[in-house]
Design an enzyme around this catalytic site. Structure first.
Site, PDB file in Angstrom:
ATOM      1  N   HIS A  65      37.097  49.173  38.538  1.00 29.66           N
ATOM      2  CA  HIS A  65      38.291  49.935  38.150  1.00 29.66           C
ATOM      3  C   HIS A  65      38.324  49.985  36.626  1.00 29.66           C
ATOM      4  O   HIS A  65      38.376  48.939  35.955  1.00 29.66           O
ATOM      5  CB  HIS A  65      39.558  49.282  38.707  1.00 29.66           C
ATOM      6  CG  HIS A  65      39.624  49.283  40.197  1.00 29.66           C
ATOM      7  ND1 HIS A  65      40.037  48.195  40.933  1.00 29.66           N
ATOM      8  CD2 HIS A  65      39.306  50.256  41.096  1.00 29.66           C
ATOM      9  CE1 HIS A  65      39.990  48.490  42.220  1.00 29.66           C
ATOM     10  NE2 HIS A  65      39.547  49.723  42.349  1.00 29.66           N
ATOM     11  N   GLU A  68      40.840  47.967  34.082  1.00 24.28           N
ATOM     12  CA  GLU A  68      40.994  46.514  34.200  1.00 24.28           C
ATOM     13  C   GLU A  68      40.147  45.858  33.103  1.00 24.28           C
ATOM     14  O   GLU A  68      38.992  45.512  33.300  1.00 24.28           O
ATOM     15  CB  GLU A  68      40.614  46.072  35.613  1.00 24.28           C
ATOM     16  CG  GLU A  68      41.548  46.703  36.655  1.00 24.28           C
ATOM     17  CD  GLU A  68      41.186  46.397  38.093  1.00 24.28           C
ATOM     18  OE1 GLU A  68      40.206  45.641  38.328  1.00 24.28           O
ATOM     19  OE2 GLU A  68      41.876  46.902  38.998  1.00 24.28           O
ATOM     20  N   HIS A 162      38.216  41.489  38.451  1.00 26.93           N
ATOM     21  CA  HIS A 162      39.264  42.506  38.405  1.00 26.93           C
ATOM     22  C   HIS A 162      40.515  41.946  37.733  1.00 26.93           C
ATOM     23  O   HIS A 162      40.615  40.744  37.462  1.00 26.93           O
ATOM     24  CB  HIS A 162      39.646  42.937  39.832  1.00 26.93           C
ATOM     25  CG  HIS A 162      38.616  43.734  40.540  1.00 26.93           C
ATOM     26  ND1 HIS A 162      38.702  45.090  40.702  1.00 26.93           N
ATOM     27  CD2 HIS A 162      37.460  43.345  41.150  1.00 26.93           C
ATOM     28  CE1 HIS A 162      37.645  45.524  41.385  1.00 26.93           C
ATOM     29  NE2 HIS A 162      36.870  44.484  41.665  1.00 26.93           N
ATOM     30  N   GLU A 226      40.585  38.212  40.959  1.00 32.75           N
ATOM     31  CA  GLU A 226      41.690  38.834  40.221  1.00 32.75           C
ATOM     32  C   GLU A 226      42.152  37.873  39.133  1.00 32.75           C
ATOM     33  O   GLU A 226      42.612  36.766  39.425  1.00 32.75           O
ATOM     34  CB  GLU A 226      42.849  39.162  41.169  1.00 32.75           C
ATOM     35  CG  GLU A 226      42.467  40.085  42.321  1.00 32.75           C
ATOM     36  CD  GLU A 226      42.326  41.536  41.892  1.00 32.75           C
ATOM     37  OE1 GLU A 226      42.701  41.866  40.751  1.00 32.75           O
ATOM     38  OE2 GLU A 226      41.847  42.348  42.710  1.00 32.75           O
TER      39      GLU A 226
END
EC number: 3.5.1.96
Length: 346
Positions: A65, A68, A162, A226
């Site tokens: 992404h 990010e 991420h 994450e």
């Protein structure tokens, strides 16, 4: 191109200068110890000339992404330290900057969420109709080439890094892909804990994420990691990622990781009890956008409405993660979680 890269030792800048690819691969040596191979824009491998006694095959990916940014900065810093020989790679390591055009665009993606395009999803439906689908297939091919270039019995690791759209009650967490018939690795969970990632979600079904691809196709210890909340370049407090930077550097450079034995008391463990997919365009959550990941709801509470129906909490209590009502019909809107104290961890 080697001169362009080595003049700055900034692989991100090199990647963004060639967002759509490079004409051909190139390679060069660092001292007498490492072969560096640039396979494509955003794809660089460090191949030690001497094999480590505890050989690992490590993939670190970021920017699947494009907005990010913290994981991109973490990887770029480590690549720079390797290129300047401040750090020496003792494990074969492949870095992947997933979606350079989306980085340029400062958006999550251009046409389609790339982390829904792996395990062959890129070629289903209308097929390879835009660059993100083409890139997802290429990333799969690079993973396959990298892992198949070393003995299958060596440990394979893939951390797909991420940051989340919204804040989380547990700031840093990781998704352990579904792996039927294979135990979960306590050592890997404690490595992530040492990175500051103190919460693990065990997924309950196959997905089309990048980490699931590596796990399912190559038996890698793979995770979607994450590391906090999405922030623009220049606004990340990199001190919040110091543990992650340190442990990834130790991993790549073959240092003693100093891990403690697995203890469920040192981490938060959840398992996915269900995934709620969007069926109608009018899907809407009952909670505000500011509600954090891992917020809990009690049995019978309304999570969402769509098509004139209510989506209710089914378990005595369910926590939610990755809520996103804006996805296309058919895609996941949220994962619902329950505690996972008794998973098969070894």
């Amino acid at each position: 191109m080697q001169h362009e890269l080595m003049e700055t030792h900034d692989f991100l800048a090199f990647t963004l200068a060639h967002p759509d690819g490079i004409a051909q691969r190139f390679s060069f040596e660092l001292g007498q110890h490492t072969q560096v191979e640039v396979w494509d824009t955003g794809v660089i491998a460090f191949m030690p000339k001497e094999k480590s006694a505890t050989a690992k095959q490590v993939i670190l990916s970021c920017a699947v992404h494009g907005n990010e940014t913290a994981p991109i900065e973490i990887c770029n810093r480590l690549i720079s330290e390797l290129l300047t020989q401040k750090v020496q790679a003792k494990q074969r390591t492949l870095f992947l900057i997933g979606n350079p055009p989306a980085i340029h665009n400062q958006t999550r993606f251009i046409e389609e969420n790339m982390n829904r395009l792996f395990s062959g999803a890129h070629s289903k439906g209308e097929g390879l109709i835009h660059p993100e689908r083409v890139r997802a297939k290429a990333l799969e091919d690079y993973v396959a080439e990298f892992y198949q270039g070393a003995p299958a019995e060596e440990q394979r690791i893939h951390y797909d890094l991420h940051t989340a759209i919204r804040p989380s009650k547990h700031e840093k967490f990781a998704i352990y892909p579904y792996r039927p018939g294979r135990a979960y690795s306590g050592e890997q969970i404690m490595f992530l804990a040492a990175c500051g990632v103190d919460t693990i979600l065990f997924h309950h079904e196959p997905t089309t994420t990048f980490s699931y691809y590596s796990s399912q196709q190559f038996n890698a210890d793979a995770f979607t990691v994450e590391l906090g909340k999405v922030m623009p370049f220049g606004e990340n407090d990199m001190s919040r990622f110091a543990q992650t930077q340190t442990m990834l550097t130790k991993l790549v450079s073959g240092e003693n990781l100093g891990l403690t034995a697995f203890s469920a008391d040192k981490v938060n463990l959840y398992k996915v009890c269900r995934s709620i997919n969007k069926r109608y365009d009018d899907f809407a959550f009952s909670f505000a956008d500011k509600v954090e990941n891992f917020s809990a709801f009690n049995q019978g509470e309304v999570l969402a409405t769509e098509g004139g129906e209510q989506v209710l909490v089914e378990q005595p209590q369910e926590a939610i993660v990755f809520p996103n009502a804006k996805v296309p019909v058919g895609q996941r809107t949220v994962l619902c979680l329950v505690p996972a104290p008794n998973e098969d961890i070894r």
